[in-house]
Enzyme design. Structure first.
Site, mmCIF file in Angstrom:
data_model
loop_
_atom_site.group_PDB
_atom_site.id
_atom_site.type_symbol
_atom_site.label_atom_id
_atom_site.label_comp_id
_atom_site.label_asym_id
_atom_site.label_seq_id
_atom_site.Cartn_x
_atom_site.Cartn_y
_atom_site.Cartn_z
ATOM 1 N N HIS A 304 0.861 -1.181 0.000
ATOM 2 C CA HIS A 304 0.000 0.000 0.000
ATOM 3 C C HIS A 304 0.898 1.232 0.000
ATOM 4 C CE1 HIS A 304 -3.069 2.912 0.945
ATOM 5 N NE2 HIS A 304 -3.999 1.973 0.910
ATOM 6 N N ASP A 352 -7.332 -5.309 1.826
ATOM 7 C CA ASP A 352 -8.094 -6.153 0.909
ATOM 8 C C ASP A 352 -7.811 -7.629 1.177
ATOM 9 O OD1 ASP A 352 -9.147 -3.902 -0.615
ATOM 10 O OD2 ASP A 352 -7.102 -3.656 -1.339
#
Length: 409
Positions: A304, A352
């Site tokens: 990320h 996720d």
């Protein structure tokens, strides 16, 4: 920090001299007010902090101007969420610590700046049981997102004060919206019970610890500053439309495969890895297939940009899953995949991956990961919509034209 700063404190915070500070005031860049207890001038601390951030952004702007809408400098000011130093904060509170005990409703109260009691006391949506049953009869077999996108606009038409801008009216609409979205996505009648309990009941989660993981997932998904769906909500709100319309736009943006739809990609990765029987070989083939020619790989569920050392939201959920459901066979698969990816790419799991892991290990219905993401995030969307309404102004950036220029005489 106090609400007001002296001239010396303001100058230090801005990294400027006192003469420059006074020049800022004369040019209208900063305001000062007289000290009620003396002859000196005082400066609003919030205004000084905002100016300091703008100055810092201005220094960076020359280097990242081409990427201003792609992880670049902020395009809107907000008091809601901060992502800094690998940590996530909601209005100054550590979101990970909140997720250890707070419900989504308590988190919503923090984000919306009201009391949890105010949320609990909000009236039910003016929709009859017969109306709701009729809608579910028509749309009950559709996917959760499709149900929500159909039912929310229909429900908005039943709201007597959906366009009202008063604080109480907004909070009532916000609570109704949160509950109606949950009802639409799990095919149940709207209820005022905490959302994680509604989800646990709808998904057959009877273990209290497992239901607690759903609660934590909702909280860590509540907001993440200006991601695409939240920016969409703010843009729509800036046109003057109501909460239901803005959230419908946010849902549409969230559904994209590069945003909330990432959880579906991770789920597919789990299925492919399980069928392959050899995680390491499958991963090597996947990375070779996804190589973009520069030896950079995009693997859904890992890495990320805002958390180079690991997504703290994922750590919290995966640690909890290992502690309370670690004996389930699917947990061993999840851990093996995470370990193989880290060993091969160095990338840690992100939110996720964690949400898809909850869905797989707890044997939740297909699409449950997306539902958790959407139901958590709606609270942040509402907070941003309220802030945008208060701040006012139409969000309308200009485009830099790079096409063929018209001929000139």
């Amino acid at each position: 920090m106090s609400s007001h700063l002296t001239a010396a404190e303001a100058a230090e915070a801005l990294g400027i001299s006192l003469p420059t500070l006074y020049a800022y005031v004369s040019r209208g860049m900063l305001r000062s007010s007289p000290d009620a207890h003396g002859k000196r001038r005082l400066y609003d601390a919030d205004e000084v902090r905002r100016l300091a951030r703008r100055k810092e952004d201005g220094k960076r702007a020359g280097k990242v101007a081409q990427k201003v809408l792609d992880w670049g400098v902020p395009v809107l000011e907000s008091r809601i969420t901060l992502v800094a130093g690998g940590r996530l904060f909601y209005r100054g509170h550590d979101a990970i610590e909140l997720a250890r005990s707070a419900t989504l409703e308590e988190t919503a109260a923090l984000l919306w700046e009201c009391s949890p009691r105010r949320i609990a006391a909000a009236p039910a949506a003016p929709i009859t049981g017969a109306q709701w049953a009729a809608w579910l009869k028509l749309w009950g077999e559709s996917a959760p997102l499709e149900r929500a996108l159909v039912l929310l606009p229909a429900a908005a038409a039943q709201m007597p004060r959906v366009w009202a801008l008063g604080r109480d009216a907004q909070l009532d609409a916000a609570c109704m919206l949160m509950r109606l979205l949950a009802a639409a996505m799990i095919s149940a009648a709207p209820a005022s019970e905490p959302l994680h309990r509604q989800l646990a009941a709808a998904w057959g989660v009877r273990n209290r610890r497992h239901a607690d993981l759903l609660r934590a997932a909702l909280v860590v998904c509540a907001d993440h500053e200006l991601n695409p769906s939240t920016f969409t909500v703010r843009c729509i709100t800036s046109t003057g439309t109501h909460l239901f319309g803005a959230v419908a736009g946010g849902l549409a943006a969230l559904a994209g495969p590069r945003h909330g739809g990432e959880t579906a990609r991770v789920t597919a990765f789990f299925e492919e890895a399980a069928r392959s029987g050899d995680i390491d070989r499958h991963l090597a083939a996947r990375l070779a297939r996804d190589d973009d020619g520069t030896h950079r790989h995009r693997l859904s569920g890992f890495g990320h940009p805002l958390y180079p050392h690991g997504d703290p939201r994922a750590r919290l959920l995966l640690d909890g899953l290992a502690e309370h459901a670690g004996t389930r066979p699917a947990m061993a698969e999840v851990e093996a995949i995470a370990r193989a990816v880290r060993d091969t790419t160095g990338l840690p799991p992100n939110i996720d991956f964690a949400l898809a892991s909850l869905e797989r290990v707890l044997a939740l219905p297909a699409g449950a990961a997306f539902t958790l993401f959407a139901l958590g995030r709606v609270t942040g969307w509402i907070a941003h919509a309220m802030e945008q309404t208060t701040d006012g102004g139409l969000i309308r950036p200009r485009a830099r034209y790079v096409g063929v220029h018209p001929a000139t005489d």
